[in-house]
Write a protein that holds these residues in place. Structure first.
Motif, PDB file in Angstrom:
ATOM      1  N   THR A 184      -3.156  -0.481  -8.527  1.00 50.81           N
ATOM      2  CA  THR A 184      -4.215  -1.433  -8.209  1.00 50.81           C
ATOM      3  C   THR A 184      -5.283  -1.427  -9.297  1.00 50.81           C
ATOM      4  OG1 THR A 184      -3.826  -1.078  -5.858  1.00 50.81           O
ATOM      5  CG2 THR A 184      -5.909  -2.120  -6.457  1.00 50.81           C
ATOM      6  N   LYS A 207      -4.496  -5.341   3.483  1.00 49.13           N
ATOM      7  CA  LYS A 207      -4.968  -4.046   3.975  1.00 49.13           C
ATOM      8  C   LYS A 207      -4.668  -2.949   2.942  1.00 49.13           C
ATOM      9  CE  LYS A 207      -4.456  -0.912   7.888  1.00 49.13           C
ATOM     10  NZ  LYS A 207      -3.777  -0.644   9.152  1.00 49.13           N
ATOM     11  N   THR A 208      -3.490  -2.999   2.326  1.00 53.55           N
ATOM     12  CA  THR A 208      -3.128  -2.027   1.296  1.00 53.55           C
ATOM     13  C   THR A 208      -4.028  -2.180   0.080  1.00 53.55           C
ATOM     14  OG1 THR A 208      -0.828  -2.053   2.028  1.00 53.55           O
ATOM     15  CG2 THR A 208      -1.243  -1.224  -0.194  1.00 53.55           C
ATOM     16  N   THR A 261      -0.443   3.941  -5.570  1.00 57.79           N
ATOM     17  CA  THR A 261      -0.880   2.585  -5.218  1.00 57.79           C
ATOM     18  C   THR A 261      -2.251   2.302  -5.800  1.00 57.79           C
ATOM     19  OG1 THR A 261       0.393   2.677  -3.172  1.00 57.79           O
ATOM     20  CG2 THR A 261      -1.316   1.000  -3.305  1.00 57.79           C
ATOM     21  N   SER A 300      -3.485  -8.784  -3.780  1.00 56.65           N
ATOM     22  CA  SER A 300      -2.279  -8.333  -3.083  1.00 56.65           C
ATOM     23  C   SER A 300      -1.052  -9.118  -3.549  1.00 56.65           C
ATOM     24  CB  SER A 300      -2.449  -8.436  -1.561  1.00 56.65           C
ATOM     25  OG  SER A 300      -2.677  -9.767  -1.164  1.00 56.65           O
ATOM     26  N   LYS A 312       1.951  -7.137  -1.623  1.00 56.05           N
ATOM     27  CA  LYS A 312       1.482  -6.067  -0.736  1.00 56.05           C
ATOM     28  C   LYS A 312       0.499  -6.689   0.242  1.00 56.05           C
ATOM     29  CE  LYS A 312       3.293  -2.567  -3.037  1.00 56.05           C
ATOM     30  NZ  LYS A 312       4.347  -1.756  -2.521  1.00 56.05           N
ATOM     31  N   SER A 313       0.245  -6.010   1.346  1.00 59.57           N
ATOM     32  CA  SER A 313      -0.687  -6.552   2.323  1.00 59.57           C
ATOM     33  C   SER A 313      -2.115  -6.435   1.800  1.00 59.57           C
ATOM     34  CB  SER A 313      -0.553  -5.803   3.659  1.00 59.57           C
ATOM     35  OG  SER A 313      -1.061  -4.495   3.528  1.00 59.57           O
ATOM     36  N   ALA A 348      -7.518  -0.825   0.883  1.00 63.21           N
ATOM     37  CA  ALA A 348      -7.517   0.638   0.924  1.00 63.21           C
ATOM     38  C   ALA A 348      -7.481   1.219  -0.495  1.00 63.21           C
ATOM     39  CB  ALA A 348      -6.325   1.140   1.734  1.00 63.21           C
ATOM     40  N   ALA A 349      -6.714   0.602  -1.386  1.00 62.52           N
ATOM     41  CA  ALA A 349      -6.632   1.068  -2.768  1.00 62.52           C
ATOM     42  C   ALA A 349      -7.951   0.842  -3.501  1.00 62.52           C
ATOM     43  CB  ALA A 349      -5.496   0.360  -3.494  1.00 62.52           C
TER      44      ALA A 349
END
Length: 135
Positions: free
Chosen positions: A30, A62-63, A26, A53, A59-60, A66-67
């Motif tokens: 990204t 949040k994802t 991910t 996203s 994708k969220s 984080a990436a």
């Protein structure tokens, strides 16, 4: 976290796709997506998390966050500016072990080889008198 080597967009893309990054899939995806916002020198990377996203296939956020955090901690991104109610600005960087992907000097323009065009007498290459497939 800083400490990565600054690089251009294409060197970054080549390095992050090398397969030996230690990043999650991910984060690699990204990183490749974030590079599309960079200019040629790897600067001016300002995607909003919502936009990023969406570009990553819905994708969220949040994802995506984080990436981006994983990329920054791994020295693949450097935070340049954080402004109120604006997307954070990043610069593309690579860890020191990927220095081989960065050109030390920009390529110089090579002179075109001199070609003698005596058969045609002009400044274009000679052409056969009849089509080559008839030989």
């Amino acid at each position: 976290m800083t400490g990565g080597l600054r690089c251009g967009r294409f060197a970054y893309e080549k390095a992050i796709r090398s397969g030996d990054t230690g990043l999650s899939s991910t984060a690699i995806f990204t990183g490749v997506m974030i590079a599309t916002w960079a200019d040629g020198d790897g600067r001016s990377v300002r995607p909003a998390m919502e936009t990023l996203s969406a570009a990553m296939g819905k994708k969220s956020e949040k994802t995506a966050r984080a990436a981006v955090k994983e990329l920054a901690e791994g020295q693949w991104l450097e935070e340049v500016a954080r402004r109120h109610r604006r997307p954070v600005e990043y610069r593309l960087t690579v860890p020191a072990r990927f220095a081989g992907y960065i050109r030390a000097n920009k390529p110089t323009a090579k002179a075109a080889p001199e070609v003698a065009h005596t058969a045609s007498g002009g400044d274009h290459p000679p052409f056969p008198e009849y089509p080559v497939w008839l030989n």
